[in-house]
Write a protein that holds these residues in place. Sequence first.
Motif, PDB file in Angstrom:
ATOM      1  N   UNK A  44       6.945 -32.452  38.172  1.00 31.93           N
ATOM      2  CA  UNK A  44       8.078 -32.925  38.012  1.00 31.93           C
ATOM      3  C   UNK A  44       8.588 -34.395  38.665  1.00 31.93           C
ATOM      4  N   UNK A  45       7.539 -35.529  39.040  1.00 30.46           N
ATOM      5  CA  UNK A  45       7.600 -36.887  39.840  1.00 30.46           C
ATOM      6  C   UNK A  45       7.748 -37.671  38.182  1.00 30.46           C
ATOM      7  N   UNK A  46       6.406 -36.802  37.469  1.00 30.79           N
ATOM      8  CA  UNK A  46       6.335 -37.677  36.011  1.00 30.79           C
ATOM      9  C   UNK A  46       7.648 -37.157  35.338  1.00 30.79           C
ATOM     10  N   UNK A  47       7.667 -36.760  35.733  1.00 33.12           N
ATOM     11  CA  UNK A  47       9.613 -36.294  34.081  1.00 33.12           C
ATOM     12  C   UNK A  47      10.790 -37.806  34.486  1.00 33.12           C
ATOM     13  N   UNK A  48      10.830 -37.339  35.741  1.00 29.48           N
ATOM     14  CA  UNK A  48      11.893 -38.877  35.999  1.00 29.48           C
ATOM     15  C   UNK A  48      10.994 -39.614  36.194  1.00 29.48           C
ATOM     16  N   UNK A  49       9.947 -40.164  36.719  1.00 28.36           N
ATOM     17  CA  UNK A  49       9.465 -41.648  36.724  1.00 28.36           C
ATOM     18  C   UNK A  49       9.276 -41.612  35.642  1.00 28.36           C
ATOM     19  N   UNK A  50       8.681 -40.882  35.239  1.00 25.29           N
ATOM     20  CA  UNK A  50       7.698 -41.808  33.695  1.00 25.29           C
ATOM     21  C   UNK A  50       9.373 -42.132  32.275  1.00 25.29           C
ATOM     22  N   UNK A 105       8.380 -46.692  41.921  1.00 24.35           N
ATOM     23  CA  UNK A 105       7.928 -45.494  43.019  1.00 24.35           C
ATOM     24  C   UNK A 105       7.448 -44.039  42.881  1.00 24.35           C
ATOM     25  N   UNK A 106       8.943 -43.395  41.817  1.00 22.05           N
ATOM     26  CA  UNK A 106       8.407 -42.573  41.490  1.00 22.05           C
ATOM     27  C   UNK A 106       7.285 -42.522  41.552  1.00 22.05           C
ATOM     28  N   UNK A 107       6.745 -42.920  40.186  1.00 16.98           N
ATOM     29  CA  UNK A 107       5.171 -42.752  40.447  1.00 16.98           C
ATOM     30  C   UNK A 107       3.842 -42.846  40.687  1.00 16.98           C
ATOM     31  N   UNK A 108       4.554 -43.525  41.416  1.00 21.72           N
ATOM     32  CA  UNK A 108       3.396 -44.524  43.235  1.00 21.72           C
ATOM     33  C   UNK A 108       3.569 -43.226  43.789  1.00 21.72           C
ATOM     34  N   UNK A 109       3.895 -42.811  44.054  1.00 26.18           N
ATOM     35  CA  UNK A 109       4.277 -41.264  45.295  1.00 26.18           C
ATOM     36  C   UNK A 109       3.912 -40.328  44.472  1.00 26.18           C
TER      37      UNK A 109
END
Length: 235
Positions: A44-50, A105-109
């Motif tokens: 989930x984080x990876x999809x949008x963060x990446x 920020x998403x990838x770091x979280x």
Amino acid sequence: MWNQFWWVIFPYLMLALFVSGHIYRYNTDQLGWTAKSSEFLEKNYLKWGSILFHVGVLLVFGGHVAGLLIPKTFTDSIGISEKIFHASAITTGGAAGVITLIGIVLLSLRRLTVKRVRLTSSFTDLIVAILLLLIIAMGVYNTLGFNLLAKSDFNYRETVAPWLRGLLVFAPDPSLMKTVPLFFRLHIILGFALFGLWPFTRLVHVWSVPIEYFKRSYIIYRSHRQISRHAPKGK
């Protein structure tokens, strides 16, 4: 002395590490030349963060090339006034910076809060995440906060840009950086530090674009039933 170190010695040292480090890494660790994808650990984080991070980085890179490497005299000569260029840099550059910031920020979280991802992260993964977060956050502040909130008349195209172009042709003028605001200088120093660290991290996967993938032959899949039907009798 410090002015000479930060704006002449340090950049060249980091660029030398960038080049020699990649040569060393390629010759000694080709099996580790990978992004080490952890998609199966969390999506989930990876999809949008990446997506946001990579799209934003491409836009930011284009903005840096236009703002730092194209001289002010050239844009003036083709009819683009400094006011128009500055307004365009704030709007487009600010939007690109915000997109990139949200992505990192998403990838770091994800890397810090998802236990499975955190346990598989190396020390350099964490350092790169922190460096990118700081560099991008400072870039957004310099583009939006410093220009809109502080309303400063500082023009990086008269200081940072000519210094960088001089650096690239081995004729840097460190005196140009004396009046540059603190966050601009920190943004640049951390950026060069990232270049020096780059070859020893998973960032090397940037240079492994699978161009051959687009020229590969099609892979034909057949079911076991289709194979049995076309197989010679008695086999």
